[in-house]
Write an enzyme that holds these catalytic residues in place. Sequence first.
Site, PDB file in Angstrom:
ATOM      1  N   GLU A   1       0.934  -1.340  -0.234  1.00 30.70           N
ATOM      2  CA  GLU A   1       0.177  -0.089  -0.040  1.00 30.70           C
ATOM      3  C   GLU A   1       0.816   1.270   0.449  1.00 30.70           C
ATOM      4  O   GLU A   1       1.610   1.189   1.187  1.00 30.70           O
ATOM      5  CB  GLU A   1      -0.999  -0.133   0.978  1.00 30.70           C
ATOM      6  CG  GLU A   1      -1.925   0.938   1.708  1.00 30.70           C
ATOM      7  CD  GLU A   1      -3.209   1.142   2.294  1.00 30.70           C
ATOM      8  OE1 GLU A   1      -2.435   0.598   3.501  1.00 30.70           O
ATOM      9  OE2 GLU A   1      -3.271   2.507   2.311  1.00 30.70           O
TER      10      GLU A   1
ATOM     11  N   ASN B   1      -4.469   5.718  -2.768  1.00 27.73           N
ATOM     12  CA  ASN B   1      -5.735   5.397  -0.712  1.00 27.73           C
ATOM     13  C   ASN B   1      -6.603   6.918  -2.169  1.00 27.73           C
ATOM     14  O   ASN B   1      -5.638   7.704  -2.190  1.00 27.73           O
ATOM     15  CB  ASN B   1      -5.156   5.834  -0.044  1.00 27.73           C
ATOM     16  CG  ASN B   1      -4.373   5.064   0.666  1.00 27.73           C
ATOM     17  OD1 ASN B   1      -5.494   4.129   1.604  1.00 27.73           O
ATOM     18  ND2 ASN B   1      -3.402   5.062   0.935  1.00 27.73           N
TER      19      ASN B   1
ATOM     20  N   GLU C   1      -7.497   1.775  -2.595  1.00 24.01           N
ATOM     21  CA  GLU C   1      -8.696   1.980  -1.797  1.00 24.01           C
ATOM     22  C   GLU C   1      -9.110   2.964  -1.496  1.00 24.01           C
ATOM     23  O   GLU C   1      -8.736   4.241  -1.503  1.00 24.01           O
ATOM     24  CB  GLU C   1      -7.595   2.061  -0.224  1.00 24.01           C
ATOM     25  CG  GLU C   1      -6.599   0.535  -0.439  1.00 24.01           C
ATOM     26  CD  GLU C   1      -5.719   0.697   0.069  1.00 24.01           C
ATOM     27  OE1 GLU C   1      -6.409   1.205   1.722  1.00 24.01           O
ATOM     28  OE2 GLU C   1      -5.613  -0.565   0.664  1.00 24.01           O
TER      29      GLU C   1
ATOM     30  N   ASP D   1     -11.859   0.885   3.057  1.00 23.39           N
ATOM     31  CA  ASP D   1     -10.901   1.028   3.723  1.00 23.39           C
ATOM     32  C   ASP D   1     -10.926   1.232   5.542  1.00 23.39           C
ATOM     33  O   ASP D   1     -12.563   1.942   5.115  1.00 23.39           O
ATOM     34  CB  ASP D   1      -9.679   1.884   3.474  1.00 23.39           C
ATOM     35  CG  ASP D   1      -8.202   2.496   3.671  1.00 23.39           C
ATOM     36  OD1 ASP D   1      -7.903   0.886   4.588  1.00 23.39           O
ATOM     37  OD2 ASP D   1      -7.207   2.792   3.946  1.00 23.39           O
TER      38      ASP D   1
ATOM     39  N   GLU E   1      -5.581  -5.140   8.492  1.00 20.41           N
ATOM     40  CA  GLU E   1      -4.680  -3.716   9.088  1.00 20.41           C
ATOM     41  C   GLU E   1      -4.531  -3.390  10.490  1.00 20.41           C
ATOM     42  O   GLU E   1      -4.963  -3.582  11.792  1.00 20.41           O
ATOM     43  CB  GLU E   1      -5.624  -2.306   9.152  1.00 20.41           C
ATOM     44  CG  GLU E   1      -6.228  -1.732   7.750  1.00 20.41           C
ATOM     45  CD  GLU E   1      -6.638  -0.191   7.077  1.00 20.41           C
ATOM     46  OE1 GLU E   1      -7.038  -0.354   8.770  1.00 20.41           O
ATOM     47  OE2 GLU E   1      -5.871  -0.114   6.451  1.00 20.41           O
TER      48      GLU E   1
HETATM   49  O1    G Z   1      -5.355   3.377   4.531  1.00 21.86           O
HETATM   50  P1    G Z   1      -5.259   3.529   5.890  1.00 21.86           P
HETATM   51  O2    G Z   1      -5.966   4.260   6.976  1.00 21.86           O
HETATM   52  O3    G Z   1      -5.450   2.048   6.308  1.00 21.86           O
HETATM   53  O4    G Z   1      -3.350   3.682   6.700  1.00 21.86           O
HETATM   54  C1    G Z   1      -2.584   2.590   7.593  1.00 21.86           C
HETATM   55  C2    G Z   1      -2.215   3.365   8.602  1.00 21.86           C
HETATM   56  O5    G Z   1      -2.371   2.425   9.544  1.00 21.86           O
HETATM   57  C3    G Z   1      -0.542   3.899   8.325  1.00 21.86           C
HETATM   58  O6    G Z   1      -1.360   5.138   9.049  1.00 21.86           O
HETATM   59  C4    G Z   1       0.296   3.267   8.467  1.00 21.86           C
HETATM   60  O7    G Z   1       1.513   3.974   9.492  1.00 21.86           O
HETATM   61  C5    G Z   1      -0.468   2.703  10.241  1.00 21.86           C
HETATM   62  N1    G Z   1      -0.027   1.617   9.899  1.00 21.86           N
HETATM   63  C6    G Z   1      -0.200   0.551   9.620  1.00 21.86           C
HETATM   64  N2    G Z   1       0.000  -0.730  10.372  1.00 21.86           N
HETATM   65  C7    G Z   1       0.277  -0.377  11.885  1.00 21.86           C
HETATM   66  C8    G Z   1       0.332  -0.824  13.288  1.00 21.86           C
HETATM   67  O8    G Z   1       0.924  -2.816  12.755  1.00 21.86           O
HETATM   68  N3    G Z   1       0.293  -0.250  13.866  1.00 21.86           N
HETATM   69  C9    G Z   1      -0.403   0.710  13.774  1.00 21.86           C
HETATM   70  N4    G Z   1      -0.171   1.362  15.215  1.00 21.86           N
HETATM   71  N5    G Z   1      -0.674   0.915  12.708  1.00 21.86           N
HETATM   72  C10   G Z   1      -0.241   1.074  11.594  1.00 21.86           C
HETATM   73  O1    G Z   2       0.606   5.704   7.472  1.00 18.41           O
HETATM   74  P1    G Z   2      -0.844   6.481   7.792  1.00 18.41           P
HETATM   75  O2    G Z   2      -0.311   7.188   8.677  1.00 18.41           O
HETATM   76  O3    G Z   2       0.537   6.401   6.367  1.00 18.41           O
HETATM   77  O4    G Z   2      -1.725   6.898   6.990  1.00 18.41           O
HETATM   78  C1    G Z   2      -2.402   7.982   7.862  1.00 18.41           C
HETATM   79  C2    G Z   2      -3.572   8.299   6.885  1.00 18.41           C
HETATM   80  O5    G Z   2      -3.590   8.822   5.725  1.00 18.41           O
HETATM   81  C3    G Z   2      -4.758   6.413   6.162  1.00 18.41           C
HETATM   82  O6    G Z   2      -6.108   7.187   6.343  1.00 18.41           O
HETATM   83  C4    G Z   2      -4.350   6.572   4.719  1.00 18.41           C
HETATM   84  O7    G Z   2      -5.474   6.146   3.957  1.00 18.41           O
HETATM   85  C5    G Z   2      -4.274   8.425   4.297  1.00 18.41           C
HETATM   86  N1    G Z   2      -3.081   8.547   3.255  1.00 18.41           N
HETATM   87  C6    G Z   2      -2.123   8.559   3.137  1.00 18.41           C
HETATM   88  N2    G Z   2      -1.419   8.465   1.496  1.00 18.41           N
HETATM   89  C7    G Z   2      -2.751   8.542   1.432  1.00 18.41           C
HETATM   90  C8    G Z   2      -2.729   9.182  -0.379  1.00 18.41           C
HETATM   91  O8    G Z   2      -1.682   9.262  -1.063  1.00 18.41           O
HETATM   92  N3    G Z   2      -4.045   9.613  -0.133  1.00 18.41           N
HETATM   93  C9    G Z   2      -5.059   9.870   0.244  1.00 18.41           C
HETATM   94  N4    G Z   2      -6.320  10.259  -0.146  1.00 18.41           N
HETATM   95  N5    G Z   2      -5.176   9.563   1.739  1.00 18.41           N
HETATM   96  C10   G Z   2      -3.461   9.162   2.262  1.00 18.41           C
HETATM   97 MN    MN Z   3      -5.864   2.040   3.364  1.00 15.99          MN
END
Ligand code: G
Ligand code: G
Ligand code: MN
Length: 408
Positions: free
Chosen positions: A180, A238, A270, A300, A357
């Site tokens: 991702e 995303n 997503e 998501d 996740e």
């Molecule tokens: O797109 P989404 O909302 O699913 O974003 C995934 C978020 O969850 C990102 O911020 C990513 O860094 C974080 N993340 C992914 N794996 C883990 C995990 O195992 N633990 C925690 N605390 N955060 C995670």
């Molecule tokens: O790693 P984590 O902190 O990466 O991500 C936090 C949140 O930010 C997640 O819910 C993820 O879905 C969102 N996010 C990360 N990258 C992108 C992106 O490129 N576009 C959008 N719209 N959301 C993102």
């Molecule tokens: Mn995501």
Amino acid sequence: MVSRPDMPPFQAMILEDHEFQRKIGAHVLKLCGAEAVHEAAHGAEAIALLETLKEPIDIMVCDLNMPGMDGLEFLRHIGLRQSGFSVILASGMDASIIRAAEMMARSYGVRIIGIAEKPLSEGKLLPLILRHFGQSIVSPRQQTKPMPVNEIQDAIARLEFEPFFQPKVYMHNCALAGVEALMRWRHPTLGLIPPGAFIPVMESANLISDVTFMLFEKALEGALEWRAAGIDTSVAINLSVDSLVDTSLPDKLSKMVTDAGLHPESFTVEVTETVAMTDLGHSLETLARLRMKGFGLSIDDYGTGFSSMQQLTRVPFSELKIDQVFVTGAARQDVLQALLGTSVTMAKRLKLKSVAEGVETEQDWQTVARLGCDVAQGFFIGKPMPHGDVVGWYEDWTGHHKSAASSD
Ligand code: G
Ligand code: G
Ligand code: MN
């Protein structure tokens, strides 16, 4: 009996004209931990009852179709009275009617925390009730301090945004299922800034679409680079509402993919439930077209939004990602396991690939695997990493999990 350590006792009311359904509802609310459940058969009775209560209620389960004052009129009344409780709509009505009721109630200031299809059950009500107790459902990542928009604009011009990539693996054989792309800001003085600090700002300043295309371009470069190293993996990005209402997005994305010599089947989009349900007409057109062109479609953060199963079936999703609040630490919390189990079962019924996740520990992995989830993502497998680290992570991972057939 499941334990729910994160939930204080609460007061509830059920408004339902059908006596048998009302009794079921009251019983289920008790099972969910309600200290007291008040019952009303119609709107006027509920309003009268609310005025006599010594202790205010926290949760109201409200039917829509009732003789006399119906649910709609009742919701308007309580909206105008600025009642402090949260409402769960319970109905057997058509999804479009429920959605209209939901929107009407919200516009009157009623806090709708979800929709439950009848007959009510603990599995349906409990996740919605957890939303009332906010902290357990709002992820910390949504609470970051926003960066100023002008600094973000400058950073876009200086190309300081880049995707990190986090692996997802199949649970049955540990093989790589995909990565991702998660946006990061490589700030010259502040270091790496997480998306919570700039994505919402980009969204309100109409910057997100352009940045998403830049990010996708980088994701394509990554995919080509990994293929050259013998890793033919799928990549997920995303999308925000702004991207989804652009009905030409599928054509743009698929052109970018084919220009790179790749196939849309290797890419997944997503979207959160909330995003998919906003501006439903345009979103549905874009999502259906993406799917027709071969892209994977993923729900998501499942479980933190407000959609009912009926709503989800309208969108041709191929994958369901269960939010980390239900996954991290699930081994120690029965209530989370129950919710996880329900989500996995629902994914199977809808023929969706399920992804957990936030798998942070070996125990999380074991729990999620036992519940039948297909794919896992989380720190236990790998943190989000710069594109250059993916090959090294892969060699490490497959080295430790010999059964992970690279031909998968
Ligand atoms: O797109 P989404 O909302 O699913 O974003 C995934 C978020 O969850 C990102 O911020 C990513 O860094 C974080 N993340 C992914 N794996 C883990 C995990 O195992 N633990 C925690 N605390 N955060 C995670
Ligand atoms: O790693 P984590 O902190 O990466 O991500 C936090 C949140 O930010 C997640 O819910 C993820 O879905 C969102 N996010 C990360 N990258 C992108 C992106 O490129 N576009 C959008 N719209 N959301 C993102
Ligand atoms: Mn995501």
